[in-house]
Design a protein around this motif. Structure first.
Motif, short mmCIF file in Angstrom:
data_model
loop_
_atom_site.label_atom_id
_atom_site.label_comp_id
_atom_site.label_asym_id
_atom_site.label_seq_id
_atom_site.Cartn_x
_atom_site.Cartn_y
_atom_site.Cartn_z
N VAL A 20 0.71 -3.95 9.06
CA VAL A 20 1.62 -3.91 7.91
C VAL A 20 1.52 -2.57 7.19
CG1 VAL A 20 2.12 -4.94 5.66
CG2 VAL A 20 1.60 -6.41 7.60
N CYS A 21 0.33 -2.13 6.87
CA CYS A 21 0.16 -0.87 6.14
C CYS A 21 0.64 0.33 6.96
CB CYS A 21 -1.30 -0.68 5.75
SG CYS A 21 -1.89 -1.88 4.55
N GLY A 22 0.39 0.31 8.27
CA GLY A 22 0.86 1.39 9.13
C GLY A 22 2.37 1.45 9.18
N GLY A 23 3.02 0.30 9.21
CA GLY A 23 4.48 0.26 9.22
C GLY A 23 5.09 0.75 7.92
N TYR A 77 8.90 -2.20 9.83
CA TYR A 77 8.28 -3.00 10.89
C TYR A 77 6.77 -2.84 10.84
CZ TYR A 77 8.52 1.67 12.89
OH TYR A 77 8.43 3.03 13.08
N LYS A 78 6.06 -3.69 11.58
CA LYS A 78 4.61 -3.56 11.73
C LYS A 78 4.33 -2.63 12.90
CE LYS A 78 4.09 -8.00 12.24
NZ LYS A 78 3.54 -9.34 12.40
N THR A 79 3.35 -1.75 12.75
CA THR A 79 3.02 -0.82 13.81
C THR A 79 2.19 -1.50 14.89
OG1 THR A 79 1.08 -0.05 12.62
CG2 THR A 79 3.09 1.23 12.36
N GLU A 80 2.22 -0.89 16.06
CA GLU A 80 1.43 -1.38 17.19
C GLU A 80 0.64 -0.25 17.85
OE1 GLU A 80 4.27 -4.93 18.71
OE2 GLU A 80 4.78 -2.92 19.37
N TYR A 129 0.30 -9.26 1.37
CA TYR A 129 -0.02 -8.82 2.73
C TYR A 129 0.22 -9.95 3.73
CZ TYR A 129 -2.30 -6.41 6.55
OH TYR A 129 -2.55 -5.80 7.74
N ILE A 130 -0.22 -11.15 3.40
CA ILE A 130 -0.01 -12.30 4.29
C ILE A 130 1.48 -12.54 4.49
CG2 ILE A 130 -0.29 -14.80 4.49
CD1 ILE A 130 -3.04 -14.41 3.09
N LEU A 131 2.26 -12.48 3.42
CA LEU A 131 3.69 -12.67 3.52
C LEU A 131 4.33 -11.59 4.40
CD1 LEU A 131 6.19 -14.27 2.56
CD2 LEU A 131 6.36 -12.62 0.70
N CYS A 132 3.94 -10.34 4.20
CA CYS A 132 4.48 -9.25 5.02
C CYS A 132 4.07 -9.40 6.49
CB CYS A 132 4.01 -7.90 4.49
SG CYS A 132 4.78 -7.42 2.95
N PRO A 179 8.90 -7.79 11.32
CA PRO A 179 8.89 -7.78 12.79
C PRO A 179 8.00 -6.68 13.33
CG PRO A 179 10.86 -6.71 12.00
CD PRO A 179 10.14 -7.25 10.79
N ARG A 180 7.60 -6.80 14.59
CA ARG A 180 6.83 -5.75 15.25
C ARG A 180 7.75 -4.60 15.63
NH1 ARG A 180 4.52 -9.87 19.31
NH2 ARG A 180 6.48 -9.20 20.19
#
Length: 69
Positions: free
Chosen positions: A19-22, A7-10, A52-55, A60-61
């Motif tokens: 993206v990179c954090g996830g 997932y994407k980090t928040e 990166y754009i695709l990810c 998901p968040r």
């Protein structure tokens, strides 16, 4: 076996889209190493930019994957 989800980090690991954090949380590594990898991939025929754009669009968040956290 632990159920891990990508997932994407928040949180504090988020810089642009998270993206990179996830990815770093998923593999248990430092987010800076993942960011450096994206920059290197971006220098190679812009593969990193498109990936990166695709990810950022597809992943998901974290709050969508784990709503209780």
């Amino acid at each position: 076996m632990m159920d891990r989800r990508l997932y994407k980090t928040e949180n504090n690991d988020k810089m642009i889209c998270g993206v990179c954090g996830g990815i770093a949380e998923y593999f248990g590594i430092d987010p800076t190493l993942v960011r450096v990898g994206w920059v290197i991939a971006g220098c190679m025929a812009s593969f990193g930019l498109w990936a990166y754009i695709l990810c950022a669009i597809v992943m998901p968040r974290k709050s969508d994957v784990y709503p209780q956290l």
